[in-house]
Enzyme design. Structure first.
Site, PDB file in Angstrom:
ATOM      1  N   SER A 666       0.833  -1.196   0.000  1.00  0.00           N
ATOM      2  CA  SER A 666       0.000   0.000   0.000  1.00  0.00           C
ATOM      3  C   SER A 666       0.876   1.258   0.000  1.00  0.00           C
ATOM      4  O   SER A 666       1.619   1.486  -0.950  1.00  0.00           O
ATOM      5  CB  SER A 666      -0.968  -0.033   1.199  1.00  0.00           C
ATOM      6  OG  SER A 666      -1.983   0.918   1.061  1.00  0.00           O
ATOM      7  N   ASP A 739      -9.045  -4.792  -5.925  1.00  0.00           N
ATOM      8  CA  ASP A 739      -8.661  -3.892  -4.832  1.00  0.00           C
ATOM      9  C   ASP A 739      -9.738  -2.827  -4.623  1.00  0.00           C
ATOM     10  O   ASP A 739     -10.077  -2.087  -5.539  1.00  0.00           O
ATOM     11  CB  ASP A 739      -7.323  -3.223  -5.168  1.00  0.00           C
ATOM     12  CG  ASP A 739      -6.684  -2.521  -3.971  1.00  0.00           C
ATOM     13  OD1 ASP A 739      -7.429  -2.091  -3.065  1.00  0.00           O
ATOM     14  OD2 ASP A 739      -5.455  -2.406  -3.945  1.00  0.00           O
ATOM     15  N   HIS A 773      -7.469  -5.532  -1.444  1.00  0.00           N
ATOM     16  CA  HIS A 773      -6.255  -4.830  -1.009  1.00  0.00           C
ATOM     17  C   HIS A 773      -5.372  -5.740  -0.147  1.00  0.00           C
ATOM     18  O   HIS A 773      -4.152  -5.699  -0.239  1.00  0.00           O
ATOM     19  CB  HIS A 773      -6.636  -3.570  -0.235  1.00  0.00           C
ATOM     20  CG  HIS A 773      -5.502  -2.623  -0.031  1.00  0.00           C
ATOM     21  ND1 HIS A 773      -4.801  -2.067  -1.071  1.00  0.00           N
ATOM     22  CD2 HIS A 773      -4.928  -2.127   1.101  1.00  0.00           C
ATOM     23  CE1 HIS A 773      -3.853  -1.272  -0.605  1.00  0.00           C
ATOM     24  NE2 HIS A 773      -3.912  -1.289   0.708  1.00  0.00           N
TER      25      HIS A 773
END
Length: 804
Positions: A666, A739, A773
């Site tokens: 991330s 995601d 994610h």
């Protein structure tokens, strides 16, 4: 011809199916996690909840609706990616004996556990292939049974189950009777999808899974329409409560006579998730289901001002006072929700008592945004405020009965200043099932628990707080070589509490403890699931950045490693940048050297079993003091942080400077790409699920509140996409195709890879089917680790340096 053959072979290898890493890594991934521990409100029993290992890709590939900011399994009318409990036992705290539960369903997929206020029962759900059933656990008799006819609608976030204070009735979200079949799409679209702006500023952050057409609106209506039901566990009678609707949440008053319900209304939006759609917040009579009072109607919120301290106009935090039979409270912004307006007072708390026919009364006003309230009685409550822009936190005492003028500040300081955090006040469950402040028998003493951050690392603590003197004193503190955290205080007058204790070598387990002595009694005996890590060295390493800021990281070295004999190792470094408004706070130590090493799917620690030194969670502070924003020197500070860490590891003799890989997930992936674009410190990088072009998040990202149009140079300088031509080291990009994290659209990795490829970089892009994610499927996780292992071995461990 040989070159062409090799090129074809490489291309085929790039498109091969799911791969697996070294067996040592596979074994660690497949290790069964230790059970979760859920203590009953009366403190006499606990549930030991066994989590499963990772689901298969077949489970993740089931049909999924991504609408309105939700992800729904259309077969079950529940969340599509929930982790379920596969087994449970009941643990008696006094005897420490665990008992099996009879009557549980085969192929258990349990969740949403809710204790009855007296702790004698627990309601929970069981997810089948075609729906979500409501079940009941009889704790005293160690039996479970299905509540016939009770099918739960869990499409919305939040608990779908709540107990009445009589311990006999359950209120739950159910499927609307006779709702028919789900809508089907038209073969030909009925017309274009049109959105129009009317000249009013309406900046919104980037969201995923939004509604995009009329058919999706129909699907949203169908799957989120809910009927509340009351179920009496004594008579097995089930009755509908009120009218069906899109109910986002509900709450029963402490006396059980009223129910607060939040419902969505139209129009829907294609720009924001469901929780910003129009909302009706009303209170109903529990006996009749009749609406008594609309507390608020909140219009569609597409025009919330920018900034992390911006809020929606109208009542927020509408909820019951935990200490009062039936009193509602809420807060309203006095600045229109706009943090850019300069105001001495920003929020006003209101309250309204049953029967809710009068005018809401003002209580205390707040300097900052409300972040929470803990209740004790009419003379004492604790209110928490925060202001994210300045990292300010304020905690105050106040008298709900006296209101304005009764507030006394208990603590005011920066949320970044962990060393001076006084902790949080301990709460307990009262007879109605609501949380209130815990006191001793005198009623004069509260209790505080905190992480106890210090220059020695985190040392959790318990304090007693004198409400008359407004002073606290220490009762207990975690001591080396263990990391212990208080779980719950059972008897504040005798000093009895439950703690979780772990060490570098010992898996966390629960103990009965007493702060008046050092005796401990084990109540669980969980085994170490990571035997392969025994012998691995773990150390918290301290060092300084060039400007004097103290940094730290956790260093793992392989079992049996001898620096003198084995020499420097290839090293894998992993981090996540964090912004600070104070250099002093940025230099505070976080974590503990005595914690047991738990492995998540995304941990870099796997590579300590493959001959690497691993430097995990090494400090990446981005500091901006005073009027300077942290991101104004983002790239420079990344360089300083990385250089300091590398110099320290090389100076210790454990790291080969020419064989260092860096990675992150991330915002850590964003960091990794920037480090490869702006430094030559690393041999290779691994970036998972990142955002690389900040112009695609133009109304702010992470802790950046300025828009792209307010600070275009910052957005461009920080975006590695804009500097793809500078990336000369090999970079592995991994991203979930589904995601749904704000800002990290899959296109971020796809476009960055295209830019890298266009400039001749050594790059590889791996898109994981069905993954969000955070990755879930066992096949995806093993493939990710295999890709990372191959990348590190090829470009770090076995790196061939060019001849001088």
């Amino acid at each position: 011809m040989l070159f062409a053959f090799l090129a074809i072979g490489t291309a085929l290898q790039a498109q091969s199916g799911y791969q697996t890493p070294q067996q040592a890594i596979v074994d660690l991934v497949d290790a069964m996690p230790t059970p979760l521990f859920s203590l009953s409100p009366n403190g006499e029993q606990a549930l030991l909840l066994q989590r499963p290992s990772y689901p298969s890709i077949q489970e993740l590939a089931k049909p999924e609706l991504r609408i309105g900011g939700l992800r729904i399994d259309p077969a079950t009318n529940g969340p599509s990616r929930a982790t379920r409990i596969v087994a449970l036992k009941i643990l008696e705290i006094a005897s420490t004996q665990s008992k099996a539960v009879s009557g549980l369903p085969e192929g258990a997929a349990l969740g949403d556990f809710q204790w009855s206020p007296d702790g004698n029962f627990a309601a929970f759900t069981h997810t089948t292939d075609s729906g979500i059933e409501l079940w009941l656990l009889d704790v005293l008799n160690n039996t479970a049974r299905k509540l016939e006819g009770a099918m739960v609608n869990a499409a919305m976030r939040g608990a779908p189950i709540e107990w009445f204070p009589d311990n006999q009735r359950i209120l739950f979200k159910g499927i609307v009777s006779g709702r028919g079949t789900a809508p089907t799409p038209q073969a030909v679209a009925p017309g274009p999808v049109i959105q129009q702006s009317s000249g009013v500023e309406a900046p919104v952050r980037t969201y995923q899974d939004l509604l995009s057409n009329r058919y999706e609106e129909e699907l949203f209506d169908y799957y989120t329409q809910t009927q509340l039901y009351q179920y009496n566990i004594a008579s097995d009678e089930m009755q509908p409560f009120g009218d069906p609707g899109i109910i986002t949440g509900f709450s029963i008053s402490p006396d059980g006579n009223y129910i607060l319900i939040n419902r969505l209304d139209k129009p829907y939006s294609y720009l924001v998730p469901y929780y910003l759609f129009p909302q009706d917040i009303s209170v109903y009579a529990a006996a009749t289901g009749l609406a008594l009072r609309q507390i608020a109607f909140l219009p569609l919120a597409e025009n919330i001002p920018t900034g992390f301290d911006a809020v929606r106009e109208g009542p927020r935090y509408v909820n019951w006072r935990s200490d009062h039979p039936a009193s509602l409270y809420w807060v309203e912004a006095l600045d229109g929700g706009d943090p850019k307006l300069e105001m001495a007072v920003r929020e006003q708390i209101y309250h309204l008592d049953a029967p809710f026919s009068g005018t809401p009364e003002k209580s205390i006003s707040l300097k900052y945004r409300l972040s929470g309230v803990d209740w004790l009685n009419g003379e004492l409550a604790v209110v928490r405020e925060r202001w994210r822009a300045t990292r300010m936190n304020v905690e105050s005492f106040w008298s709900p009965d006296r209101g304005e003028g009764s507030k006394v500040v208990f603590h005011e300081g920066s949320s970044e200043d962990r060393y001076n955090d006084p902790g949080s006040f301990v709460t307990t469950t009262n007879a109605s099932g609501h949380r209130i402040l815990l006191t001793d028998k005198s009623g004069k003493h509260l209790f505080l628990e905190g992480q106890g951050a210090s220059s020695e690392g985190d040392r959790p603590f318990l304090d007693i707080f004198d409400t008359e003197l407004k002073q606290s004193s220490r009762l207990w503190r975690s001591e080396a070589p263990y990391y212990s955290t208080p779980s719950v205080i059972l008897d504040p007058d005798k000093g009895v509490f439950i703690l979780s204790r772990e060490s570098i070598k010992e898996v966390p387990n629960y103990y009965l403890a007493n702060w008046n002595n050092e005796r401990l009694k084990a109540i669980t005996d969980f085994e170490n699931p990571y035997k392969a890590l025994e012998g691995v060295s773990k150390e918290v390493v301290l060092y300084e950045r060039a400007d004097g800021i103290t940094l730290s990281g956790t260093l793992y070295l392989p079992a049996g490693y001898d620096k003198e004999k084995d020499g420097p190792l290839p090293t894998f470094m992993w981090a996540y940048p964090r912004e600070f408004k104070s250099a002093e706070a940025a230099g505070q130590i976080s974590g503990s050297p005595y914690r047991f090493t738990r492995l998540s799917w995304g941990s870099p620690v796997y590579w300590v079993t493959q001959g690497y030194a691993v430097f995990d969670n090494f400090s990446m502070p981005i500091v901006g003091e005073g009027d300077q924003e942290p991101n104004e020197t983002f790239v420079k500070q990344l360089q300083q942080n990385a250089q300091a860490a590398i110099d320290k590891l090389v100076g210790m003799g454990v790291t080969d400077r020419n064989k260092i890989g860096v990675g992150g997930h991330s915002y850590g992936a964003f960091m990794t790409a920037n480090l490869l674009a702006h430094t030559d410190l690393f041999a290779a990088g691994i970036a998972r699920s990142g955002a690389y072009n900040r112009t695609l998040t133009p109304f702010g990202f992470q802790n950046e509140t300025r828009t792209y149009w307010e600070a275009p140079e910052i957005y461009n300088q920080m975006s590695p996409f804009m500097h793809a031509n500078k990336v000369k080291e090999p970079i592995l990009l991994i991203h979930g195709e589904a995601d749904n994290n704000s800002g990290t659209f899959p296109i971020q990795s796809q476009r960055f890879y295209a830019a890298l490829k266009g400039h001749g970089a050594n790059a590889r892009l791996v898109m994981l089917p069905h993954e969000s994610h955070g990755y879930q499927a066992r096949e995806s996780i093993l493939h990710t680790l295999s890709e990372m292992d191959n990348w590190l071995n090829t470009f770090v461990k076995n790196r061939v340096l060019p001849k001088p």
